[in-house]
Design a protein around this motif. Structure first.
Motif, PDB file in Angstrom:
ATOM      1  N   ASP A 196       0.839  -1.200   0.000  1.00 43.22           N
ATOM      2  CA  ASP A 196       0.000   0.000   0.000  1.00 43.22           C
ATOM      3  C   ASP A 196       0.877   1.254   0.000  1.00 43.22           C
ATOM      4  N   ALA A 197       1.903   1.261   0.839  1.00 41.89           N
ATOM      5  CA  ALA A 197       2.791   2.421   0.934  1.00 41.89           C
ATOM      6  C   ALA A 197       3.558   2.649  -0.367  1.00 41.89           C
ATOM      7  N   ASP A 198       3.879   1.567  -1.057  1.00 42.88           N
ATOM      8  CA  ASP A 198       4.627   1.672  -2.317  1.00 42.88           C
ATOM      9  C   ASP A 198       3.732   2.010  -3.502  1.00 42.88           C
ATOM     10  N   GLY A 199       2.426   2.051  -3.265  1.00 41.60           N
ATOM     11  CA  GLY A 199       1.500   2.367  -4.344  1.00 41.60           C
ATOM     12  C   GLY A 199       1.171   1.188  -5.238  1.00 41.60           C
ATOM     13  N   GLU A 200       1.587  -0.023  -4.843  1.00 39.69           N
ATOM     14  CA  GLU A 200       1.298  -1.201  -5.656  1.00 39.69           C
ATOM     15  C   GLU A 200      -0.185  -1.562  -5.571  1.00 39.69           C
ATOM     16  N   ILE A 201      -0.774  -1.367  -4.381  1.00 40.18           N
ATOM     17  CA  ILE A 201      -2.195  -1.601  -4.173  1.00 40.18           C
ATOM     18  C   ILE A 201      -2.756  -0.424  -3.386  1.00 40.18           C
ATOM     19  N   ARG A 202      -4.086  -0.370  -3.294  1.00 33.56           N
ATOM     20  CA  ARG A 202      -4.733   0.690  -2.519  1.00 33.56           C
ATOM     21  C   ARG A 202      -5.698   0.033  -1.543  1.00 33.56           C
ATOM     22  N   LEU A 203      -5.291  -0.067  -0.291  1.00 35.12           N
ATOM     23  CA  LEU A 203      -6.114  -0.721   0.716  1.00 35.12           C
ATOM     24  C   LEU A 203      -7.256   0.184   1.153  1.00 35.12           C
TER      25      LEU A 203
END
Length: 217
Positions: free
Chosen positions: A193-200
């Motif tokens: 989430d922090a890396d922008g790979e997913i959006r929790l």
């Protein structure tokens, strides 16, 4: 490998009286013919009676796999048609419960969705199924299906192919997070989430806090 596809598109057939806090439920979903428009908040013509617990951007659609439905058919000894679980999409060729959180699917020509969170069974679901201890049984089996966020709108219908177009590297699946979440899973999701790979969705951060308290961290 079996081709992944949409077996049925389901939306509310009728509101049913329910002894829960809202007084009615929209869990009676049934398959419809032809294309259905998909908006950011779900299928055109579909509703959620309890907006507190269902619906919204992060739970716009609910997908359930035919293999999981077949498991329950064998367990319960009766046919379970598309929509019986309250699902919007009955799918085949992809295990919705084993989908990686944040993975994306393309449905048909233009609809794109993102795997968000597991379905948590409730008393309304138990009343719908008419099975004793259904919430416990469904929970213990871990075949919960997945909610989806609509990334790109369009139209879908039965027979549309499903293409996995992105699978995050963290590897935490819907079923794993529902049935056996660990601190390692939590950190993997946080990092993604922090890396922008997913959006929790916000509820994950509340679950992180509960998990840490439970494990005494």
């Amino acid at each position: 490998m079996k081709t992944a596809s949409v077996l049925a598109v389901c939306r509310v057939h009728q509101l049913l009286a329910d002894p829960g806090s809202v007084g009615v439920t929209a869990i009676d979903k049934r398959a419809v013919d032809g294309p259905v428009r998909v908006h950011k908040l779900g299928l055109h013509g579909d509703i959620q009676a309890s907006r507190i617990h269902h619906g919204g951007e992060h739970q716009a659609l609910y997908a359930y796999s035919q293999d999981d439905a077949d498991y329950w058919t064998a367990e319960l000894g009766r046919e379970l048609p598309p929509g019986i679980f309250g699902e919007n999409l009955r799918i085949t060729g992809i295990d919705a419960s084993e989908a990686v959180i944040g993975e994306r699917w393309k449905l048909g020509l233009d609809v794109e969705v993102e795997v968000t969170s597991p379905r948590v069974p409730c008393a309304t679901f138990q009343r719908r199924m008419g099975e004793p201890h259904w919430v416990q049984r469904f929970t213990e089996a871990g075949k919960v299906g997945t909610y989806l966020r609509v990334v790109r709108t369009g139209s879908i219908e039965a027979g549309n192919h499903i293409h996995r177009i992105f699978v995050p590297a963290h590897g935490v699946t819907i079923a794993k997070w529902f049935s056996d979440p660990t601190l390692e899973d939590m950190e993997a999701l946080r990092d993604a989430d922090a890396d922008g790979e997913i959006r929790l969705q916000p509820e994950y951060h509340e679950r992180f806090e509960k998990l840490q308290r439970r494990l005494g961290v």
